[in-house]
Design an enzyme around this catalytic site. Structure first.
Site, PDB file in Angstrom:
ATOM      1  N   ARG A 166     -38.271  24.496 -21.422  1.00 20.70           N
ATOM      2  CA  ARG A 166     -37.166  25.187 -22.115  1.00 20.70           C
ATOM      3  C   ARG A 166     -37.688  26.316 -23.015  1.00 20.70           C
ATOM      4  O   ARG A 166     -37.197  26.526 -24.123  1.00 20.70           O
ATOM      5  CB  ARG A 166     -36.349  24.210 -22.976  1.00 20.70           C
ATOM      6  CG  ARG A 166     -35.582  23.168 -22.195  1.00 20.70           C
ATOM      7  CD  ARG A 166     -34.508  23.800 -21.318  1.00 20.70           C
ATOM      8  NE  ARG A 166     -33.678  22.779 -20.710  1.00 20.70           N
ATOM      9  CZ  ARG A 166     -33.968  22.108 -19.603  1.00 20.70           C
ATOM     10  NH1 ARG A 166     -35.083  22.389 -18.948  1.00 20.70           N
ATOM     11  NH2 ARG A 166     -33.156  21.199 -19.117  1.00 20.70           N
ATOM     12  N   SER A 239     -27.346  20.280 -23.087  1.00 19.74           N
ATOM     13  CA  SER A 239     -28.203  19.520 -24.008  1.00 19.74           C
ATOM     14  C   SER A 239     -28.360  20.307 -25.298  1.00 19.74           C
ATOM     15  O   SER A 239     -28.765  21.470 -25.263  1.00 19.74           O
ATOM     16  CB  SER A 239     -29.588  19.315 -23.406  1.00 19.74           C
ATOM     17  OG  SER A 239     -29.518  18.562 -22.231  1.00 19.74           O
ATOM     18  N   GLU A 337     -31.862  23.153 -28.892  1.00 22.02           N
ATOM     19  CA  GLU A 337     -32.064  23.996 -27.709  1.00 22.02           C
ATOM     20  C   GLU A 337     -31.312  25.337 -27.812  1.00 22.02           C
ATOM     21  O   GLU A 337     -31.870  26.382 -27.470  1.00 22.02           O
ATOM     22  CB  GLU A 337     -31.634  23.210 -26.457  1.00 22.02           C
ATOM     23  CG  GLU A 337     -32.240  23.762 -25.192  1.00 22.02           C
ATOM     24  CD  GLU A 337     -31.751  23.076 -23.929  1.00 22.02           C
ATOM     25  OE1 GLU A 337     -32.154  21.935 -23.668  1.00 22.02           O
ATOM     26  OE2 GLU A 337     -30.980  23.700 -23.184  1.00 22.02           O
TER      27      GLU A 337
HETATM   28  N1  EPU Z   1     -29.911   8.474 -21.877  1.00 26.34           N
HETATM   29  C1  EPU Z   1     -29.407   7.483 -22.682  1.00 26.34           C
HETATM   30  N2  EPU Z   1     -28.330   7.773 -23.453  1.00 26.34           N
HETATM   31  C2  EPU Z   1     -27.742   8.999 -23.454  1.00 26.34           C
HETATM   32  C3  EPU Z   1     -28.268  10.009 -22.639  1.00 26.34           C
HETATM   33  C4  EPU Z   1     -29.371   9.726 -21.851  1.00 26.34           C
HETATM   34  O1  EPU Z   1     -29.906   6.360 -22.733  1.00 26.34           O
HETATM   35  O2  EPU Z   1     -26.773   9.151 -24.177  1.00 26.34           O
HETATM   36  C5  EPU Z   1     -31.031   8.151 -20.995  1.00 26.34           C
HETATM   37  C6  EPU Z   1     -30.575   8.166 -19.535  1.00 26.34           C
HETATM   38  O3  EPU Z   1     -30.059   6.930 -19.146  1.00 26.34           O
HETATM   39  C7  EPU Z   1     -31.829   8.519 -18.798  1.00 26.34           C
HETATM   40  C8  EPU Z   1     -32.601   9.376 -19.783  1.00 26.34           C
HETATM   41  O4  EPU Z   1     -32.012   9.151 -21.067  1.00 26.34           O
HETATM   42  O5  EPU Z   1     -32.580   7.364 -18.523  1.00 26.34           O
HETATM   43  C9  EPU Z   1     -32.518  10.840 -19.430  1.00 26.34           C
HETATM   44  O6  EPU Z   1     -31.144  11.212 -19.350  1.00 26.34           O
HETATM   45  P1  EPU Z   1     -30.609  12.326 -18.317  1.00 26.34           P
HETATM   46  O7  EPU Z   1     -31.108  12.036 -16.948  1.00 26.34           O
HETATM   47  O8  EPU Z   1     -29.143  12.448 -18.532  1.00 26.34           O
HETATM   48  O9  EPU Z   1     -31.353  13.632 -18.725  1.00 26.34           O
HETATM   49  P2  EPU Z   1     -31.723  14.249 -20.147  1.00 26.34           P
HETATM   50  O10 EPU Z   1     -33.188  14.045 -20.370  1.00 26.34           O
HETATM   51  O11 EPU Z   1     -30.791  13.744 -21.186  1.00 26.34           O
HETATM   52  C10 EPU Z   1     -32.431  16.573 -19.175  1.00 26.34           C
HETATM   53  C11 EPU Z   1     -32.120  18.011 -19.426  1.00 26.34           C
HETATM   54  C12 EPU Z   1     -30.780  18.389 -18.802  1.00 26.34           C
HETATM   55  C13 EPU Z   1     -30.864  18.124 -17.302  1.00 26.34           C
HETATM   56  C14 EPU Z   1     -31.207  16.637 -17.085  1.00 26.34           C
HETATM   57  C15 EPU Z   1     -31.428  16.304 -15.633  1.00 26.34           C
HETATM   58  C16 EPU Z   1     -33.199  18.590 -21.507  1.00 26.34           C
HETATM   59  C17 EPU Z   1     -33.021  18.915 -22.950  1.00 26.34           C
HETATM   60  N3  EPU Z   1     -32.090  18.274 -20.850  1.00 26.34           N
HETATM   61  O12 EPU Z   1     -31.442  15.798 -19.864  1.00 26.34           O
HETATM   62  O13 EPU Z   1     -30.599  19.785 -19.004  1.00 26.34           O
HETATM   63  O14 EPU Z   1     -29.655  18.433 -16.659  1.00 26.34           O
HETATM   64  O15 EPU Z   1     -32.431  16.308 -17.785  1.00 26.34           O
HETATM   65  O16 EPU Z   1     -32.610  16.903 -15.217  1.00 26.34           O
HETATM   66  O17 EPU Z   1     -34.316  18.625 -21.007  1.00 26.34           O
HETATM   67  C18 EPU Z   1     -29.670  21.326 -20.561  1.00 26.34           C
HETATM   68  O18 EPU Z   1     -30.824  21.679 -20.808  1.00 26.34           O
HETATM   69  O19 EPU Z   1     -28.668  21.858 -21.115  1.00 26.34           O
HETATM   70  C19 EPU Z   1     -29.444  20.233 -19.620  1.00 26.34           C
HETATM   71  C20 EPU Z   1     -28.236  19.711 -19.384  1.00 26.34           C
END
Ligand code: EPU
Length: 341
Positions: A166, A239, A337
């Site tokens: 990012r 995010s 972010e």
């Molecule tokens: N999780 C929780 N609780 C929550 C949210 C997430 O326990 O409220 C857990 C999920 O169950 C999962 C892990 O955290 O095991 C990761 O969650 P998720 O797959 O939803 O991805 P993220 O790490 O929260 C990142 C990116 C997203 C991208 C997704 C999928 C960042 C800051 N965000 O989110 O990007 O779509 O992975 O690759 O790296 C963005 O940057 O705006 C964005 C949406």
């Protein structure tokens, strides 16, 4: 054509949080010449220039005493095709997801995991957008930007952009360059990335054993739509925090206290933590401020939402309370972010 500059324009339609602040001056750039005219206007009127794309990574906390220039240039084209690799170019103002769909219609693979990300092509390199195991750096060829200091057009190669999680040179030196058009290397053969998160599981559930790039795109659209709010319905900027990188020792200590913690070891020895997990387990999931519309999404704690009338300052204040709470509970500093203005 002379650039049309309007004064006192509400930016509510131009940021996905739907925050209602005013720009002192506002214009849309449809060509390189428009960008040059905006620079001249800004110099002539002593007004800073703030360039925006889709406004999907912005938190506006006050009226903007600047010329806000929304990139609205259009055009996508194939530049080279050797039957295996294809170089495509898109103007900065092209919307990201329609561009991804266009590439899939051309039979090209590379952008499918980046489906349904809001925003524009020109903003995508700023924060090296990424999802489901692919970042823009993985398919990036080069870009053309205008140096605001010299007025020169510059070509940036992959190495010049200094992409990281990012992050890029454009984010670190905000306001130095205006990205005009971006080129990507895509392939005729499908090179699919299915290992991240629930992508393969989703395809298996649909009985798709040999997916095409279009199948992957559809699966990712479905996964995103289930978890992430549509900014047209509920204001948000995706995010709100980055997933923090912490030393392995801290990750191990946290894992002892919180066995459910979600942690991804990195090549450099650090560990990336799922900030959404930390925020949810601190009790913020679905939280909503009494008296204003700032809240935390009920399905994805990493996403702050505007239920209607939140100001940028109220959203920022909520973000800071979350940061303080996470720092106290876990000794982890969350970094925001979106770009703050
Ligand atoms: N999780 C929780 N609780 C929550 C949210 C997430 O326990 O409220 C857990 C999920 O169950 C999962 C892990 O955290 O095991 C990761 O969650 P998720 O797959 O939803 O991805 P993220 O790490 O929260 C990142 C990116 C997203 C991208 C997704 C999928 C960042 C800051 N965000 O989110 O990007 O779509 O992975 O690759 O790296 C963005 O940057 O705006 C964005 C949406």
């Amino acid at each position: 054509m002379t650039l049309q500059v309007q004064s006192a324009v509400s930016l509510k339609p131009f940021n996905t949080f739907g925050v209602d602040v005013q720009a002192k001056a506002f214009a849309e750039a449809r060509s390189d010449d428009d960008v040059r005219q905006a620079l001249a206007f800004s110099a002539e009127h002593g007004l800073p220039l703030l360039v925006i794309g889709g406004g999907s990574n912005l938190l506006l906390t006050a009226d903007i005493q600047a010329l806000v220039l929304r990139m609205a240039s259009r055009g996508v084209r194939l530049l080279a095709d050797d039957g295996e690799q294809v170089i495509v170019e898109a103007e900065a103002g092209e919307l990201w997801h329609p561009f991804v769909l266009w590439s899939l219609e051309q039979g090209l693979s590379g952008l499918e995991n980046l489906s349904l990300i809001p925003g524009t092509v020109g903003a995508a390199p700023m924060q090296n957008i990424g999802a489901y195991g692919v970042e823009i750096k993985d398919v990036f060829h080069s870009l053309t930007a205008l140096d605001r200091q010299t007025g020169q057009l510059l070509e940036f190669s992959l190495g010049d952009c200094a992409f990281a999680y990012r992050d890029s040179v454009f984010k670190r030196e905000t306001g130095r360059w205006v990205i005009l058009r971006v080129r990507f290397v895509l392939s005729r053969a499908a090179h699919l990335h299915l290992e991240y998160g629930p992508v393969r599981q989703r395809l298996d559930e649909q009985g798709i054993g040999q997916p095409t790039p279009k199948d992957v795109s559809l699966a990712i659209c479905a996964i995103r739509s289930e978890k992430l709010p549509d900014p047209a319905v509920l204001g948000n900027a995706g995010s709100f925090f980055k997933n923090p990188l912490v030393p392995a020792a801290l990750a191990a200590e946290l894992k002892r206290h919180y066995p459910g913690l979600i942690a991804y070891p990195q090549d450099d020895g650090q560990v990336k933590l799922a900030a959404g997990w930390l925020i949810e387990h601190a009790g913020w999931k679905g939280y909503r401020d009494a008296g204003n519309g700032a809240g935390v999404h009920r399905l994805q704690s990493l996403v702050l939402v505007n239920y209607g009338n939140a100001t940028g300052l109220q959203l920022l204040n909520l973000a800071q309370r979350i940061q303080n709470d996470i720092a106290q509970r876990y000794n982890v500093q969350l970094e925001m972010e979106p770009n703050l203005y």
